[in-house]
Design a protein around this motif. Structure first.
Motif, short mmCIF file in Angstrom:
data_model
loop_
_atom_site.label_atom_id
_atom_site.label_comp_id
_atom_site.label_asym_id
_atom_site.label_seq_id
_atom_site.Cartn_x
_atom_site.Cartn_y
_atom_site.Cartn_z
N ASN A 10 5.48 42.34 -14.34
CA ASN A 10 5.51 43.59 -15.13
C ASN A 10 4.55 44.61 -14.88
O ASN A 10 3.45 44.04 -14.50
CB ASN A 10 5.54 43.24 -16.55
CG ASN A 10 6.74 42.61 -17.22
OD1 ASN A 10 7.91 43.01 -16.93
ND2 ASN A 10 6.28 41.56 -17.63
N GLU A 35 13.38 48.71 -15.67
CA GLU A 35 13.57 49.07 -17.02
C GLU A 35 12.32 49.54 -17.58
O GLU A 35 11.23 48.93 -17.34
CB GLU A 35 14.14 47.93 -17.64
CG GLU A 35 14.61 48.36 -19.01
CD GLU A 35 15.02 46.89 -20.00
OE1 GLU A 35 15.45 47.21 -21.37
OE2 GLU A 35 14.83 45.96 -19.56
N ARG A 82 9.70 44.71 -15.22
CA ARG A 82 9.64 46.12 -16.15
C ARG A 82 8.47 46.97 -16.25
O ARG A 82 7.25 46.44 -15.88
CB ARG A 82 9.86 45.52 -17.61
CG ARG A 82 11.23 44.96 -17.73
CD ARG A 82 11.68 44.89 -19.18
NE ARG A 82 11.00 43.55 -19.76
CZ ARG A 82 11.69 42.76 -20.63
NH1 ARG A 82 12.75 43.12 -21.15
NH2 ARG A 82 11.12 41.77 -20.82
#
Ligand code: S3P
Length: 186
Positions: A10, A35, A82
């Protein structure tokens, strides 16, 4: 044969209110197609109330617990990629600071006081700055939090001089190096 457990990749954005985490998060999302999790928005969605209401009805300590719970939920998802945009006070808790670094590449966005004041005075959504002398409060909170942001981050970025696309491109290069180089995770 040894099975390698891949750490989560991430990109985590931390920094003071008004430092540009949401804008940069959206640019990174656009460039990477990952996302985007905006923690404040996610907490508001889960709670069905605005952050201002959570602070006034349940208190700051409860909001902080919600942040920790959400970080744990995000960690439980494992090695997804993400972009995670945090609230400015997420670093107050030591548990959160440890979790953040386990979640991926942590980028601390910094902006000058006058920019923070200008951006945060556009609306009254931030309960901690909704008072007579927000600049004084910004200074006090920055003094308290800057060492915490420093300790919780892998990269520090001054957002003043570059546009959002240039900033995002620079951050991506650094993140690629970080994720391709296991020694850098130490
Ligand atoms: C806070 C920052 C806010 C929000 C809450 C508390 C803080 O998020 O989480 O109002 O303590 O600095 P942003 O940094 O996205 O404004």
């Amino acid at each position: 044969m040894k099975t390698e457990v891949k750490p989560p990749e991430n990109i985590v954005l931390i920094g003071f209110m008004g430092s540009g985490k949401s804008t940069l998060g959206r640019e990174l999302q656009h460039m990477l197609g990952y996302e985007l999790i905006d923690m404040d928005q996610e907490i508001e969605r889960q709670q069905g109330r605005k952050i201002k209401e959570i602070f006034s009805e349940s208190g700051e300590a409860t909001f902080r617990e919600m942040e920790t719970t959400l970080l744990r939920e995000l960690m439980a998802h494992g090695a997804e990629k993400r972009i995670i945009s945090t609230g400015g006070g997420v670093v107050k808790s030591e548990a959160n600071r440890v979790l953040l670094k386990q979640m991926g590449y942590v980028v601390w966005l910094r902006a000058p006081e006058r920019i923070i004041l200008e951006r945060t005075s556009r609306n009254r959504d931030r309960p901690l700055l909704d008072q007579d002398d927000p600049l004084q409060m910004i200074r006090e909170l920055l003094a308290e939090r800057e060492p915490l942001y420093a300790g919780a981050s892998h990269l520090q970025v001054d957002t003043g001089g570059l546009d959002v696309h240039e900033l995002a491109s620079g951050i991506l290069e650094c993140a690629r190096y970080f994720f391709s180089n296991p020694q850098s995770h130490a």
